[in-house]
Write an enzyme that holds these catalytic residues in place. Sequence first.
Site, mmCIF file in Angstrom:
data_model
loop_
_atom_site.group_PDB
_atom_site.id
_atom_site.type_symbol
_atom_site.label_atom_id
_atom_site.label_comp_id
_atom_site.label_asym_id
_atom_site.label_seq_id
_atom_site.Cartn_x
_atom_site.Cartn_y
_atom_site.Cartn_z
ATOM 1 C CG MET A 122 48.524 42.078 36.136
ATOM 2 S SD MET A 122 49.029 40.422 35.615
ATOM 3 C CE MET A 122 50.800 40.573 35.652
ATOM 4 C CB ALA A 123 45.086 44.444 41.715
ATOM 5 C CD GLN A 164 46.667 51.311 37.094
ATOM 6 O OE1 GLN A 164 46.350 50.343 37.778
ATOM 7 N NE2 GLN A 164 46.522 51.337 35.782
ATOM 8 C CB CYS A 221 39.786 48.871 37.105
ATOM 9 S SG CYS A 221 39.484 47.478 38.200
ATOM 10 C CG ASN A 229 47.481 45.462 28.118
ATOM 11 O OD1 ASN A 229 46.462 45.623 28.767
ATOM 12 N ND2 ASN A 229 48.289 44.458 28.365
ATOM 13 N N GLY A 230 47.284 43.426 25.619
ATOM 14 C CA GLY A 230 46.272 42.376 25.508
ATOM 15 C C GLY A 230 46.778 41.155 24.786
ATOM 16 N N GLY A 237 50.602 41.329 30.755
ATOM 17 C CA GLY A 237 50.031 41.026 32.065
ATOM 18 C C GLY A 237 50.067 39.536 32.306
ATOM 19 N NE ARG A 238 44.962 38.079 30.715
ATOM 20 C CZ ARG A 238 44.022 37.932 29.817
ATOM 21 N NH1 ARG A 238 43.024 37.113 30.049
ATOM 22 N NH2 ARG A 238 44.071 38.612 28.676
HETATM 23 C C1 LIG Z 1 45.241 39.565 38.224
HETATM 24 C C2 LIG Z 1 45.098 40.831 37.401
HETATM 25 C C3 LIG Z 1 45.126 42.050 38.033
HETATM 26 C C4 LIG Z 1 45.024 43.239 37.291
HETATM 27 N N1 LIG Z 1 45.109 44.432 37.934
HETATM 28 C C5 LIG Z 1 45.166 45.578 37.213
HETATM 29 C C6 LIG Z 1 45.442 46.838 37.828
HETATM 30 O O1 LIG Z 1 45.687 46.926 39.035
HETATM 31 N N2 LIG Z 1 45.444 47.942 37.032
HETATM 32 C C7 LIG Z 1 45.199 47.873 35.677
HETATM 33 O O2 LIG Z 1 45.222 48.905 35.001
HETATM 34 N N3 LIG Z 1 44.973 46.696 35.076
HETATM 35 C C8 LIG Z 1 44.966 45.558 35.789
HETATM 36 N N4 LIG Z 1 44.814 44.363 35.152
HETATM 37 C C9 LIG Z 1 44.713 44.334 33.688
HETATM 38 C C10 LIG Z 1 46.089 44.123 33.045
HETATM 39 O O3 LIG Z 1 46.948 45.197 33.342
HETATM 40 C C11 LIG Z 1 45.961 43.999 31.519
HETATM 41 O O4 LIG Z 1 45.407 45.183 31.013
HETATM 42 C C12 LIG Z 1 45.078 42.828 31.097
HETATM 43 O O5 LIG Z 1 45.355 41.675 31.860
HETATM 44 C C13 LIG Z 1 45.279 42.496 29.603
HETATM 45 O O6 LIG Z 1 46.617 42.191 29.334
HETATM 46 P P1 LIG Z 1 47.149 40.663 29.217
HETATM 47 O O7 LIG Z 1 46.324 39.985 28.162
HETATM 48 O O8 LIG Z 1 48.593 40.792 28.852
HETATM 49 O O9 LIG Z 1 46.915 40.020 30.546
HETATM 50 C C14 LIG Z 1 44.867 43.168 35.869
HETATM 51 C C15 LIG Z 1 44.832 41.924 35.259
HETATM 52 C C16 LIG Z 1 44.945 40.765 35.983
HETATM 53 C C17 LIG Z 1 44.932 39.443 35.272
#
Ligand SMILES: Cc1cc2nc3c(=O)[nH]c(=O)nc-3n(C[C@H](O)[C@H](O)[C@H](O)COP(=O)(O)O)c2cc1C
Length: 324
Positions: free
Chosen positions: A19-20, A72, A103, A204-205, A227-228
């Site tokens: 997560m960026a 990454q 992304c 993931n998700g 992630g979230r």
């Molecule tokens: C704040 C934020 C930043 C993210 N940055 C990246 C990133 O840098 N690289 C990436 O592959 N996915 C990024 N994602 C996506 C997450 O890795 C993930 O695929 C997505 O949030 C779904 O998973 P979750 O439902 O568990 O959040 C980001 C998501 C969020 C919310």
Amino acid sequence: MEWYIGDVKIPNQFVLAPMAGVCNEAFRLLCKEMGAGLIMAEMVSDKAIGFQNEKTLKMTKVNSLEHPISMQIFGADIESLVKAAKYIDEFSDADIIDINMGCPVNKVAKKAKAGSSLLLDPDKVYEVTKAVVEAVKKPVTVKIRIGWDENHINAVTNAKMIEKAGAKAITVHGRTRNQFYSGKANYDVIKEVVEAVKIPVVGNGDVVDIESAKRLLATGCKAIAIGRGSLGNPFIFRELTSYFLEGKEIARPSKEEIYNTIIRHHDMLKNLKGEHLAMLEMRNHTSWYLKGMPNSSQIRGQICRLTSFEEVKKVLKEYLDINE
Ligand SMILES: Cc1cc2nc3c(=O)[nH]c(=O)nc-3n(C[C@H](O)[C@H](O)[C@H](O)COP(=O)(O)O)c2cc1C
């Protein structure tokens, strides 16, 4: 429940998703301490590595406590992506190199034709993956979405290309690019990918607790990336590992533990980035840590207006009724 990405041993199936703006060393270490089996660092731009951007190069540094960790990269131009991958291979202690093909943000996907826009072109997915795999010694993985939009759900095709190109694992976020983060992650397509390739698939998700983790693991994926569900909640890794590895359902963290974690998170960020940036980043994190608590939105608003962390601590102590 260990598994492997190439020759890198991953001790369990719970992965911190990249997560960026979030997955810097401070947050990664908190999640690691809580039991995350693999941590994925926030994405870094191939171009920024190429330009030797100081801030970006710093982002490729890894603390010895973080292994196994994946770094990454994103980009669309093969030459510069390969150059960035070689840099990580040689100068970063990360164990794995991940290519971001998921992304959705316009700046990355539309303007730079990187991230998820690659998903529309399986031949390019193959070409990019193969070029990076051949250029480095570390195992390469790829993170994708299930497709570009509802009319282009091609995760199985892309996953086969990625496998053929020599990647050692794939992470699949169960949404299309056009969904961004809305709607529900589609676990059926993740299951189709699991069944189509032999390399490990990380689902993931939408994992936020034990029940959602069970549903995603039911796709047969080797591991799940969160992630979230980890924002303001690194504790999720302790809860999932306790439940799935030891069969124990443990209590949610106490308010004292949440308070202490916020302070530690701040202190670690301060060491990493200095007081000013730590303070700014902690505004979001503190909001996330307090989410769901009674009347927390008022406190979250108040904290966002404060300019010193000492003041934040005072407000938090009062709100959480902490005696130190
Ligand atoms: C704040 C934020 C930043 C993210 N940055 C990246 C990133 O840098 N690289 C990436 O592959 N996915 C990024 N994602 C996506 C997450 O890795 C993930 O695929 C997505 O949030 C779904 O998973 P979750 O439902 O568990 O959040 C980001 C998501 C969020 C919310």
